[in-house]
Motif scaffolding. Structure first.
Motif, PDB file in Angstrom:
ATOM      1  N   LEU A   1     -70.398  -3.137  41.987  1.00 36.24           N
ATOM      2  CA  LEU A   1     -69.149  -2.448  42.340  1.00 36.24           C
ATOM      3  C   LEU A   1     -68.603  -3.083  43.597  1.00 36.24           C
ATOM      4  CD1 LEU A   1     -68.197  -0.093  40.598  1.00 36.24           C
ATOM      5  CD2 LEU A   1     -70.615  -0.544  40.368  1.00 36.24           C
ATOM      6  N   ASP A   2     -67.432  -3.697  43.470  1.00 43.14           N
ATOM      7  CA  ASP A   2     -66.896  -4.465  44.588  1.00 43.14           C
ATOM      8  C   ASP A   2     -65.370  -4.483  44.519  1.00 43.14           C
ATOM      9  OD1 ASP A   2     -66.220  -6.302  46.505  1.00 43.14           O
ATOM     10  OD2 ASP A   2     -67.694  -7.798  45.882  1.00 43.14           O
TER      11      ASP A   2
ATOM     12  N   CYS B   1     -74.366   0.175  43.147  1.00 38.41           N
ATOM     13  CA  CYS B   1     -73.352   0.852  43.968  1.00 38.41           C
ATOM     14  C   CYS B   1     -73.482   0.468  45.438  1.00 38.41           C
ATOM     15  CB  CYS B   1     -73.527   2.365  43.885  1.00 38.41           C
ATOM     16  SG  CYS B   1     -73.454   2.977  42.214  1.00 38.41           S
ATOM     17  N   GLY B   2     -72.390   0.035  46.001  1.00 39.50           N
ATOM     18  CA  GLY B   2     -72.383  -0.315  47.416  1.00 39.50           C
ATOM     19  C   GLY B   2     -72.069   0.875  48.300  1.00 39.50           C
ATOM     20  N   HIS B   3     -72.253   0.682  49.594  1.00 38.88           N
ATOM     21  CA  HIS B   3     -71.874   1.673  50.609  1.00 38.88           C
ATOM     22  C   HIS B   3     -71.611   0.943  51.907  1.00 38.88           C
ATOM     23  CE1 HIS B   3     -71.604   5.984  50.125  1.00 38.88           C
ATOM     24  NE2 HIS B   3     -72.159   5.760  48.948  1.00 38.88           N
ATOM     25  N   TYR B   4     -71.255   1.674  52.930  1.00 44.22           N
ATOM     26  CA  TYR B   4     -70.982   1.092  54.260  1.00 44.22           C
ATOM     27  C   TYR B   4     -69.937  -0.018  54.121  1.00 44.22           C
ATOM     28  CZ  TYR B   4     -75.442   3.508  54.474  1.00 44.22           C
ATOM     29  OH  TYR B   4     -76.430   4.427  54.322  1.00 44.22           O
TER      30      TYR B   4
ATOM     31  N   VAL C   1     -66.970  -5.947  39.737  1.00 43.23           N
ATOM     32  CA  VAL C   1     -65.868  -5.160  39.185  1.00 43.23           C
ATOM     33  C   VAL C   1     -65.331  -4.146  40.191  1.00 43.23           C
ATOM     34  CG1 VAL C   1     -65.148  -3.721  37.241  1.00 43.23           C
ATOM     35  CG2 VAL C   1     -66.941  -5.400  36.901  1.00 43.23           C
TER      36      VAL C   1
ATOM     37  N   ILE D   1     -62.344  -0.840  40.671  1.00 45.11           N
ATOM     38  CA  ILE D   1     -61.547   0.072  39.842  1.00 45.11           C
ATOM     39  C   ILE D   1     -60.096   0.138  40.322  1.00 45.11           C
ATOM     40  CG2 ILE D   1     -63.404   1.508  38.927  1.00 45.11           C
ATOM     41  CD1 ILE D   1     -62.387   3.676  40.951  1.00 45.11           C
ATOM     42  N   GLY D   2     -59.742  -0.660  41.293  1.00 41.44           N
ATOM     43  CA  GLY D   2     -58.344  -0.664  41.711  1.00 41.44           C
ATOM     44  C   GLY D   2     -58.202  -1.097  43.158  1.00 41.44           C
TER      45      GLY D   2
ATOM     46  N   THR E   1     -65.526   5.229  49.652  1.00 43.04           N
ATOM     47  CA  THR E   1     -66.662   5.140  50.580  1.00 43.04           C
ATOM     48  C   THR E   1     -67.900   4.541  49.906  1.00 43.04           C
ATOM     49  OG1 THR E   1     -67.224   7.407  50.026  1.00 43.04           O
ATOM     50  CG2 THR E   1     -65.940   7.073  52.029  1.00 43.04           C
ATOM     51  N   GLY E   2     -67.946   4.603  48.575  1.00 43.53           N
ATOM     52  CA  GLY E   2     -69.124   4.069  47.889  1.00 43.53           C
ATOM     53  C   GLY E   2     -68.827   3.747  46.440  1.00 43.53           C
ATOM     54  N   GLY E   3     -69.794   3.126  45.786  1.00 39.85           N
ATOM     55  CA  GLY E   3     -69.606   2.699  44.393  1.00 39.85           C
ATOM     56  C   GLY E   3     -69.942   3.761  43.365  1.00 39.85           C
TER      57      GLY E   3
ATOM     58  N   PRO F   1     -66.647   5.057  41.306  1.00 39.99           N
ATOM     59  CA  PRO F   1     -66.216   4.016  40.367  1.00 39.99           C
ATOM     60  C   PRO F   1     -67.215   3.807  39.222  1.00 39.99           C
ATOM     61  CG  PRO F   1     -66.016   3.216  42.623  1.00 39.99           C
ATOM     62  CD  PRO F   1     -66.628   4.579  42.698  1.00 39.99           C
TER      63      PRO F   1
HETATM   64  C1  LIG Z   1     -66.297   0.990  52.004  1.00 40.21           C
HETATM   65  S1  LIG Z   1     -66.586   0.012  50.604  1.00 40.21           S
HETATM   66  C2  LIG Z   1     -66.725  -1.594  51.281  1.00 40.21           C
HETATM   67  C3  LIG Z   1     -65.437  -2.325  51.302  1.00 40.21           C
HETATM   68  C4  LIG Z   1     -65.577  -3.783  51.744  1.00 40.21           C
HETATM   69  N1  LIG Z   1     -65.871  -3.890  53.139  1.00 40.21           N
HETATM   70  C5  LIG Z   1     -64.274  -4.518  51.432  1.00 40.21           C
HETATM   71  O1  LIG Z   1     -63.435  -4.628  52.327  1.00 40.21           O
HETATM   72  O2  LIG Z   1     -64.100  -4.967  50.299  1.00 40.21           O
HETATM   73  C6  LIG Z   1     -68.248   0.399  50.182  1.00 40.21           C
HETATM   74  C7  LIG Z   1     -68.595   0.190  48.723  1.00 40.21           C
HETATM   75  O3  LIG Z   1     -67.873   1.095  47.928  1.00 40.21           O
HETATM   76  C8  LIG Z   1     -67.640   0.533  46.628  1.00 40.21           C
HETATM   77  N2  LIG Z   1     -66.193   0.506  46.414  1.00 40.21           N
HETATM   78  C9  LIG Z   1     -65.220   0.900  47.269  1.00 40.21           C
HETATM   79  N3  LIG Z   1     -64.012   0.761  46.730  1.00 40.21           N
HETATM   80  C10 LIG Z   1     -64.198   0.278  45.487  1.00 40.21           C
HETATM   81  C11 LIG Z   1     -63.315  -0.096  44.428  1.00 40.21           C
HETATM   82  N4  LIG Z   1     -62.014  -0.003  44.553  1.00 40.21           N
HETATM   83  N5  LIG Z   1     -63.857  -0.554  43.283  1.00 40.21           N
HETATM   84  C12 LIG Z   1     -65.208  -0.683  43.158  1.00 40.21           C
HETATM   85  N6  LIG Z   1     -66.083  -0.346  44.119  1.00 40.21           N
HETATM   86  C13 LIG Z   1     -65.586   0.124  45.268  1.00 40.21           C
HETATM   87  C14 LIG Z   1     -68.259  -0.861  46.644  1.00 40.21           C
HETATM   88  O4  LIG Z   1     -69.538  -0.815  46.068  1.00 40.21           O
HETATM   89  C15 LIG Z   1     -68.310  -1.170  48.139  1.00 40.21           C
HETATM   90  O5  LIG Z   1     -69.318  -2.103  48.444  1.00 40.21           O
END
Ligand SMILES: C[S@@+](CC[C@H](N)C(=O)[O-])C[C@H]1O[C@@H](n2cnc3c(N)ncnc32)[C@H](O)[C@@H]1O
Length: 242
Positions: A86-87, A111-114, A129, A131-132, A137-139, A142
């Protein structure tokens, strides 16, 4: 189908035990396992994150717990896997991807976080992948959206096997407007054709409405749509009348 989710917030996935996805699990059409990769960390504090090299805000999920969790999954369920990271920088999820995922025997979602992942986690995955174009805040959410959309294409998951094919996007068009009883609600009447009993007229009306709505709201979908001759003719007529 076997789905494994790697997440440090496993309780969030309780929502998948409800409604049609819950029933699909009861019917053993899908088996969903959630693996908490925090359990695989080798440091005493149970941390799964660390500061990025080079500085910068926030923390990154480290490679080690995720690599070890994937080894565990591979031992438990050997075989070919589609591994989805999830990215937000990944390819945007859509119906075609959901259909494609539905063909797999084993799907894994990480699933990612932080601030996201140590880049080396990407060597474990087959797909990145999103979702938009927005940041969550996390995966987990999505992942649940993708699982829900994917399982709709697994035979037996929906009560009516045709419904997934009639939804918006499945044929490249948005769905036509629909009505239920009563035929007249506070003076708002259902289009007469729908109560006529004439199936051919109803089909044509629905197709015309779907084309109109798509042209109005999502003309980009029409550019890539594989339209039939009938649809092309109807669309031409709609454009002339506009
Ligand atoms: C706060 S986000 C990290 C964002 C990252 N620093 C960036 O700028 O792309 C934490 C995690 O939430 C998930 N995530 C957040 N938004 C997402 C999206 N639109 N689609 C898929 N995963 C998402 C991902 O796993 C991501 O690693």
């Amino acid at each position: 189908m076997d789905i494994t989710i790697l997440s440090i917030f496993p309780r969030m996935f309780q929502a998948l035990n409800e409604s049609l996805i819950g029933k699909a699990q009861e019917k053993e059409l899908v088996n969903i396992d959630v693996v908490d990769f925090r359990a695989f960390t080798t440091n005493k504090q149970n941390h799964v994150d660390d500061a990025p090299y080079g500085g910068g805000a926030g923390m990154l999920l480290q490679a080690q717990p995720i690599y070890d969790a994937m080894d565990y999954v591979e031992k438990k369920k050997p075989g070919k896997k589609r591994v989805v990271l999830l990215d937000p920088a990944g390819k945007t999820f859509n119906t075609a991807m959901a259909r494609d995922f539905a063909q797999e025997d084993q799907l894994v979602f990480i699933c990612g976080h932080y601030e996201g992942f140590d880049e080396r986690v990407k060597d474990l995955v087959t797909d990145e992948v999103s979702i938009g174009d927005y940041i969550l805040t996390g995966g987990e959410l999505p992942t649940m959206s993708m699982i829900d959309a994917t399982l709709r294409f697994v035979p037996g998951v929906l009560g009516n096997s045709f419904s997934a094919e009639e939804e918006s996007f499945s044929n490249g068009l948005l769905e036509y407007p629909q009505y239920s009883r009563p035929a007249d609600f506070c003076g708002k009447k259902v289009p007469e054709v729908l109560t006529s009993g004439d199936h051919e007229k109803i089909r044509l009306w629905r197709l015309t409405q779907a084309l109109k709505k798509t042209l109005e709201r999502r003309p980009d979908l029409l550019e890539g749509a594989d339209l039939t001759d009938e649809e092309k003719k109807l669309l031409h007529k709609i454009r002339q009348n506009n």
